[in-house]
Scaffold this motif. Structure first.
Motif, PDB file in Angstrom:
ATOM      1  N   GLU A  27      28.568 -65.670   2.664  1.00  0.00           N
ATOM      2  CA  GLU A  27      29.919 -65.402   3.128  1.00  0.00           C
ATOM      3  C   GLU A  27      30.489 -66.628   3.848  1.00  0.00           C
ATOM      4  OE1 GLU A  27      29.243 -62.253   5.822  1.00  0.00           O
ATOM      5  OE2 GLU A  27      28.608 -60.800   4.298  1.00  0.00           O
ATOM      6  N   VAL A  28      31.775 -66.859   3.638  1.00  0.00           N
ATOM      7  CA  VAL A  28      32.524 -67.849   4.409  1.00  0.00           C
ATOM      8  C   VAL A  28      33.553 -67.082   5.222  1.00  0.00           C
ATOM      9  CG1 VAL A  28      34.060 -69.850   4.340  1.00  0.00           C
ATOM     10  CG2 VAL A  28      32.200 -69.632   2.661  1.00  0.00           C
ATOM     11  N   ARG A  29      33.424 -67.145   6.534  1.00  0.00           N
ATOM     12  CA  ARG A  29      34.316 -66.406   7.422  1.00  0.00           C
ATOM     13  C   ARG A  29      35.477 -67.285   7.859  1.00  0.00           C
ATOM     14  NH1 ARG A  29      32.518 -61.552   9.210  1.00  0.00           N
ATOM     15  NH2 ARG A  29      30.390 -61.002   8.645  1.00  0.00           N
ATOM     16  N   GLU A  30      36.645 -66.706   7.817  1.00  0.00           N
ATOM     17  CA  GLU A  30      37.855 -67.453   8.139  1.00  0.00           C
ATOM     18  C   GLU A  30      37.817 -67.960   9.580  1.00  0.00           C
ATOM     19  OE1 GLU A  30      42.637 -67.056   7.315  1.00  0.00           O
ATOM     20  OE2 GLU A  30      41.430 -65.233   7.536  1.00  0.00           O
ATOM     21  N   GLY A  31      38.198 -69.234   9.741  1.00  0.00           N
ATOM     22  CA  GLY A  31      38.314 -69.813  11.071  1.00  0.00           C
ATOM     23  C   GLY A  31      37.024 -70.316  11.668  1.00  0.00           C
ATOM     24  N   ARG A  32      35.897 -70.197  10.955  1.00  0.00           N
ATOM     25  CA  ARG A  32      34.611 -70.648  11.479  1.00  0.00           C
ATOM     26  C   ARG A  32      34.185 -71.934  10.780  1.00  0.00           C
ATOM     27  NH1 ARG A  32      32.854 -68.461  16.024  1.00  0.00           N
ATOM     28  NH2 ARG A  32      30.655 -68.422  15.412  1.00  0.00           N
ATOM     29  N   ALA A  33      33.744 -72.906  11.555  1.00  0.00           N
ATOM     30  CA  ALA A  33      33.164 -74.126  10.980  1.00  0.00           C
ATOM     31  C   ALA A  33      31.712 -73.818  10.621  1.00  0.00           C
ATOM     32  CB  ALA A  33      33.239 -75.275  11.981  1.00  0.00           C
ATOM     33  N   LEU A  34      31.367 -73.970   9.354  1.00  0.00           N
ATOM     34  CA  LEU A  34      30.062 -73.560   8.852  1.00  0.00           C
ATOM     35  C   LEU A  34      29.295 -74.764   8.316  1.00  0.00           C
ATOM     36  CD1 LEU A  34      28.009 -71.357   7.950  1.00  0.00           C
ATOM     37  CD2 LEU A  34      29.341 -71.139   5.840  1.00  0.00           C
ATOM     38  N   ALA A  35      28.078 -74.969   8.822  1.00  0.00           N
ATOM     39  CA  ALA A  35      27.184 -76.011   8.304  1.00  0.00           C
ATOM     40  C   ALA A  35      26.192 -75.361   7.350  1.00  0.00           C
ATOM     41  CB  ALA A  35      26.450 -76.714   9.439  1.00  0.00           C
ATOM     42  N   LEU A  36      26.054 -75.942   6.171  1.00  0.00           N
ATOM     43  CA  LEU A  36      25.131 -75.456   5.151  1.00  0.00           C
ATOM     44  C   LEU A  36      23.968 -76.441   5.050  1.00  0.00           C
ATOM     45  CD1 LEU A  36      24.382 -73.600   2.743  1.00  0.00           C
ATOM     46  CD2 LEU A  36      25.889 -75.013   1.320  1.00  0.00           C
ATOM     47  N   LEU A  37      22.756 -75.949   5.305  1.00  0.00           N
ATOM     48  CA  LEU A  37      21.585 -76.823   5.351  1.00  0.00           C
ATOM     49  C   LEU A  37      20.472 -76.282   4.476  1.00  0.00           C
ATOM     50  CD1 LEU A  37      22.516 -76.272   8.697  1.00  0.00           C
ATOM     51  CD2 LEU A  37      21.436 -78.518   8.736  1.00  0.00           C
ATOM     52  N   GLY A  38      19.644 -77.194   3.958  1.00  0.00           N
ATOM     53  CA  GLY A  38      18.497 -76.809   3.153  1.00  0.00           C
ATOM     54  C   GLY A  38      17.860 -78.047   2.557  1.00  0.00           C
ATOM     55  N   ARG A  39      16.637 -77.897   2.099  1.00  0.00           N
ATOM     56  CA  ARG A  39      15.929 -79.039   1.521  1.00  0.00           C
ATOM     57  C   ARG A  39      16.550 -79.419   0.180  1.00  0.00           C
ATOM     58  NH1 ARG A  39      10.635 -78.676   1.653  1.00  0.00           N
ATOM     59  NH2 ARG A  39      10.392 -76.793   2.912  1.00  0.00           N
ATOM     60  N   VAL A 194      33.605 -75.949   5.537  1.00  0.00           N
ATOM     61  CA  VAL A 194      32.178 -75.777   5.264  1.00  0.00           C
ATOM     62  C   VAL A 194      31.611 -77.162   4.967  1.00  0.00           C
ATOM     63  CG1 VAL A 194      30.436 -74.705   3.769  1.00  0.00           C
ATOM     64  CG2 VAL A 194      32.566 -73.476   4.299  1.00  0.00           C
ATOM     65  N   MET A 195      30.558 -77.541   5.678  1.00  0.00           N
ATOM     66  CA  MET A 195      29.957 -78.864   5.495  1.00  0.00           C
ATOM     67  C   MET A 195      28.489 -78.730   5.131  1.00  0.00           C
ATOM     68  SD  MET A 195      29.171 -81.851   8.313  1.00  0.00           S
ATOM     69  CE  MET A 195      30.840 -82.061   8.883  1.00  0.00           C
ATOM     70  N   ALA A 196      28.102 -79.250   3.975  1.00  0.00           N
ATOM     71  CA  ALA A 196      26.690 -79.345   3.623  1.00  0.00           C
ATOM     72  C   ALA A 196      26.139 -80.626   4.230  1.00  0.00           C
ATOM     73  CB  ALA A 196      26.511 -79.358   2.111  1.00  0.00           C
ATOM     74  N   THR A 197      25.005 -80.525   4.903  1.00  0.00           N
ATOM     75  CA  THR A 197      24.440 -81.689   5.555  1.00  0.00           C
ATOM     76  C   THR A 197      22.932 -81.509   5.717  1.00  0.00           C
ATOM     77  OG1 THR A 197      24.514 -83.076   7.556  1.00  0.00           O
ATOM     78  CG2 THR A 197      24.900 -80.719   7.862  1.00  0.00           C
ATOM     79  N   HIS A 198      22.213 -82.633   5.815  1.00  0.00           N
ATOM     80  CA  HIS A 198      20.796 -82.607   6.188  1.00  0.00           C
ATOM     81  C   HIS A 198      20.623 -82.882   7.677  1.00  0.00           C
ATOM     82  CE1 HIS A 198      20.149 -83.377   1.794  1.00  0.00           C
ATOM     83  NE2 HIS A 198      19.139 -82.555   2.015  1.00  0.00           N
ATOM     84  N   ASP A 199      21.700 -83.233   8.348  1.00  0.00           N
ATOM     85  CA  ASP A 199      21.649 -83.690   9.733  1.00  0.00           C
ATOM     86  C   ASP A 199      21.735 -82.483  10.672  1.00  0.00           C
ATOM     87  OD1 ASP A 199      22.053 -84.815  12.231  1.00  0.00           O
ATOM     88  OD2 ASP A 199      23.338 -86.427  11.477  1.00  0.00           O
ATOM     89  N   VAL A 200      20.579 -82.027  11.155  1.00  0.00           N
ATOM     90  CA  VAL A 200      20.563 -80.844  12.015  1.00  0.00           C
ATOM     91  C   VAL A 200      21.261 -81.105  13.346  1.00  0.00           C
ATOM     92  CG1 VAL A 200      18.522 -79.773  10.983  1.00  0.00           C
ATOM     93  CG2 VAL A 200      18.235 -81.461  12.815  1.00  0.00           C
TER      94      VAL A 200
END
Length: 285
Positions: A27-39, A194-200
């Protein structure tokens, strides 16, 4: 916050390959900055392409504001005016002769009248702080300028959700800070990012929520909570963020009270060090 874009039971496999995603809920919730992480290989890129309509799930559904997405021209146009994806390498996205021409491509493709296209281009260039580059040939841009141009092309579509694949990769520290300030301004104007990143460490500092993509699915929650889950971090091939480790140490040493939030960055730790100590509690009597 309402659910803006939702995947339910989504599965996907590339031709002659194993399943990359299987029964995924996201889910992508409106108004929330979401970081997507994984190997690497966890399916982050596939997930982003499913959310933006570049791929279609083999099973499951994608909905926008509760309405199922249809994969005909009308349905995909509706999706892409709501969700825009910016890939990691800007050279995979830029193709026009000049910056302004490249940024105008999406609005022109929507069939908008020329005055509105010009307005959107000017607005996007200003948002990314590249107005001065409008007439610059794209092949003469620096890497950071190309990144900003690619993002401006997505912003010109006025999406409600902007998905960025490793947007800070390859940028120097000043370039990263400028880009994060730009993303904060976009968020303030109503864009969900929504930002995909490896940088925790970046995820902890920047995001409201973090989604860890693991073999058991996507686990999403408030960034400080999700990124403190060592079991999920291990499954996702990630390390404990610096800020979480520092906070645990400060709590253990009695320098932060239980429940008091800790630093998310070295700058915040430095600010804590400069803050006056709390006065001692007077003894009874």
């Amino acid at each position: 916050m309402s659910e803006l874009v939702v995947l339910r039971g989504a599965s996907f496999a590339y031709e002659d390959g194993p399943a990359v995603l299987d029964g995924l809920d996201f889910e992508v919730r409106e108004g929330r900055a979401l970081a997507l992480l994984g190997r690497n290989g966890s399916g982050k890129t596939t997930l982003m392409r499913l959310l933006s309509g570049g791929l279609r799930p083999h099973t499951g559904t994608l909905t926008v504001e509760g309405q199922p997405v249809t994969y005909d021209r009308k349905g995909l146009t509706r999706l892409r005016t709501t969700v825009q994806l910016v890939v990691q390498d800007p050279d995979d996205q830029l193709f026009a002769a000049s910056v302004a021409q490249d940024v105008s491509f999406g609005p022109l493709n929507l069939g908008l009248p020329d005055p509105e296209v010009r307005d959107r281009v000017e607005e996007a260039l200003a948002a990314l702080d590249i107005t001065a580059l409008a007439d610059r040939p794209t092949h003469l841009l620096s890497y950071g300028q190309r990144k900003r141009t690619a993002i401006a092309g997505a912003v010109a579509m006025r999406p409600r959700v902007l998905i960025l694949d490793e947007p800070t990769a390859g940028l120097d520290p000043d370039g990263q800070e400028r880009l994060l300030a730009t993303l904060d301004a976009l968020r303030a104007s109503g864009t969900t990012v929504v930002m995909a990143t490896h940088d925790v460490d970046l995820a902890l500092r920047w995001a409201d929520d973090a989604a860890l993509l693991t073999p058991s699915g996507a686990h999403t929650g408030p960034a400080a909570t999700a990124l403190a889950r060592t079991d999920l971090l291990h499954q996702a091939g990630l390390r404990l963020p610096w800020g979480i480790a520092a906070t645990r140490l400060l709590h253990a040493q009695g320098l932060l009270t239980e429940g008091e939030p800790g630093p998310r960055s070295p700058d915040e730790l430095a600010a804590l060090a400069k803050a006056p100590a709390s006065p001692p509690v007077p003894a009874d009597g």
